[in-house]
Write a protein that holds these residues in place. Structure first.
Motif, PDB file in Angstrom:
ATOM      1  N   LEU A  59       3.161  42.372   2.884  1.00  0.00           N
ATOM      2  CA  LEU A  59       2.988  43.147   1.670  1.00  0.00           C
ATOM      3  C   LEU A  59       4.310  43.834   1.352  1.00  0.00           C
ATOM      4  O   LEU A  59       5.089  44.158   2.251  1.00  0.00           O
ATOM      5  CB  LEU A  59       1.887  44.201   1.838  1.00  0.00           C
ATOM      6  CG  LEU A  59       0.445  43.699   1.924  1.00  0.00           C
ATOM      7  CD1 LEU A  59      -0.476  44.855   2.297  1.00  0.00           C
ATOM      8  CD2 LEU A  59       0.001  43.075   0.617  1.00  0.00           C
ATOM      9  N   ASP A  60       4.526  44.054   0.094  1.00  0.00           N
ATOM     10  CA  ASP A  60       5.721  44.777  -0.342  1.00  0.00           C
ATOM     11  C   ASP A  60       5.386  46.261  -0.379  1.00  0.00           C
ATOM     12  O   ASP A  60       4.636  46.714  -1.234  1.00  0.00           O
ATOM     13  CB  ASP A  60       6.138  44.272  -1.729  1.00  0.00           C
ATOM     14  CG  ASP A  60       7.495  44.839  -2.139  1.00  0.00           C
ATOM     15  OD1 ASP A  60       7.987  45.749  -1.441  1.00  0.00           O
ATOM     16  OD2 ASP A  60       8.054  44.369  -3.143  1.00  0.00           O
ATOM     17  N   GLN A  63       6.052  48.304  -3.577  1.00  0.00           N
ATOM     18  CA  GLN A  63       5.281  47.990  -4.772  1.00  0.00           C
ATOM     19  C   GLN A  63       3.828  48.381  -4.542  1.00  0.00           C
ATOM     20  O   GLN A  63       3.265  48.111  -3.489  1.00  0.00           O
ATOM     21  CB  GLN A  63       5.381  46.494  -5.107  1.00  0.00           C
ATOM     22  CG  GLN A  63       4.752  46.109  -6.437  1.00  0.00           C
ATOM     23  CD  GLN A  63       4.900  44.624  -6.722  1.00  0.00           C
ATOM     24  OE1 GLN A  63       5.105  43.835  -5.815  1.00  0.00           O
ATOM     25  NE2 GLN A  63       4.804  44.245  -7.987  1.00  0.00           N
ATOM     26  N   GLN A  68      -0.019  44.465  -6.681  1.00  0.00           N
ATOM     27  CA  GLN A  68       0.081  43.222  -5.927  1.00  0.00           C
ATOM     28  C   GLN A  68      -1.241  42.449  -5.879  1.00  0.00           C
ATOM     29  O   GLN A  68      -1.241  41.217  -5.841  1.00  0.00           O
ATOM     30  CB  GLN A  68       0.541  43.511  -4.494  1.00  0.00           C
ATOM     31  CG  GLN A  68       1.907  44.153  -4.397  1.00  0.00           C
ATOM     32  CD  GLN A  68       2.348  44.352  -2.958  1.00  0.00           C
ATOM     33  OE1 GLN A  68       2.504  43.389  -2.209  1.00  0.00           O
ATOM     34  NE2 GLN A  68       2.529  45.603  -2.569  1.00  0.00           N
ATOM     35  N   LYS A 275      -4.088  38.291  -3.649  1.00  0.00           N
ATOM     36  CA  LYS A 275      -2.870  38.689  -4.337  1.00  0.00           C
ATOM     37  C   LYS A 275      -2.755  37.953  -5.649  1.00  0.00           C
ATOM     38  O   LYS A 275      -3.252  36.845  -5.818  1.00  0.00           O
ATOM     39  CB  LYS A 275      -1.655  38.421  -3.456  1.00  0.00           C
ATOM     40  CG  LYS A 275      -1.640  39.220  -2.154  1.00  0.00           C
ATOM     41  CD  LYS A 275      -0.423  38.933  -1.319  1.00  0.00           C
ATOM     42  CE  LYS A 275       0.830  39.473  -1.962  1.00  0.00           C
ATOM     43  NZ  LYS A 275       2.003  39.295  -1.100  1.00  0.00           N
TER      44      LYS A 275
END
Length: 277
Positions: A59-60, A63, A68, A275
């Motif tokens: 996962l980012d 962000q 997401q 996602k």
């Protein structure tokens, strides 16, 4: 490698010291935050530090989770479709609906029909006599086809059947309402875990910045103590500050991972499949 994008970070400890911008930027570029790594697409992997085999979550962190992942309403539909409790309640509803349909037509069990066929002739009818020598008179009457319907209506059918049908329908409606209740509870749990996941993600993002800054300060202090510019006590304080920041980030990371896995369990699908494309 995990990088933090900021231009300059000044460190103050008991004794004020200065370090060159070049050295600070070099440390920021090559500092490695243990337990986290950057993938090719800039995603943070938490699997190696979570203690679970084959558990890698990409996962980012910079962000928002809501950006997401799919919209919450779409995720909720997936959760309803995969929920074992709702599947079970669907089967219960189907069973009770069938019982209701049976109750409506159960009165037909008191109606029966019959049909049979006998061979012979109707000589009694054709001759008009009631006695024929050498022949069975009853047998002559009983020949041919016979079809009939037998209807018996007990008093229970008149006074009790409507209540039984009403009871069966109420049971079916109760199962439908129970399903709606389960969906409402599932949505409530989903909202709670979803919000906790968003909150812990934000906390983790800031804790990682704090940890990175503390680690940078520690690396600078290690260089400065070799040059005799700071004392051992100052280095110990910086080390303690880094340990505290690292401990805090690991705790938040664990909470974030738990919320993610709770969310996956409720939805019934890995988060990677939720996602946005």
């Amino acid at each position: 490698m995990f990088r933090i994008n900021f231009r300059f970070y000044s460190v103050r400890i008991g004794i004020t010291f200065q370090t060159s911008l070049f050295l600070l930027l070099w440390l920021l570029s090559y500092t490695v935050c243990s337990g986290q790594n950057r993938g090719a697409r800039g995603l943070v992997s938490f699997g190696p530090s979570s203690g679970l085999a084959d558990d890698t979550l990409y996962l980012d962190i910079n962000q928002d989770i809501a950006v997401q992942l799919l919209p919450f309403d779409d995720i909720m539909k997936v959760a309803v479709a995969h929920s074992p409790l709702i599947k079970y309640q669907n089967e219960v509803g189907n069973s009770l609906n069938s019982a209701y349909q049976v109750a409506k037509v159960q009165i037909l069990q008191n109606v029966s029909g019959f049909a049979n066929y006998s061979t012979g002739n109707q000589s009694i009818i054709s001759s008009g006599t009631t006695t024929i020598t050498g022949r069975d008179a009853l047998g002559q009457i009983a020949n041919g086809y016979r079809v009939g319907v037998d209807v018996r209506v007990p008093l229970y059918e008149l006074f009790g059947r409507k209540h039984q049908v009403r009871q069966a329908y109420s049971n079916y409606r109760a199962s439908v309402i129970q399903k709606e209740t389960i969906e409402l509870e599932l949505k409530r749990d989903m909202i709670g875990v979803y919000q906790d996941m968003i909150t812990t993600q934000q906390l983790l993002k800031y804790r990682l910045i704090d940890e990175q800054a503390s680690l940078t300060a520690l690396r600078v202090a290690e260089v400065e103590i070799q040059k005799g510019r700071i004392t051992a006590d100052a280095l110990a304080n910086i080390t303690s500050r880094y340990v505290q920041a690292k401990t805090s980030s690991e705790q938040i990371k664990g909470d974030f991972l738990k919320n993610v896995h709770y969310f996956e369990a409720l939805v019934g699908m890995p988060i990677q499949r939720l996602k946005r494309n």
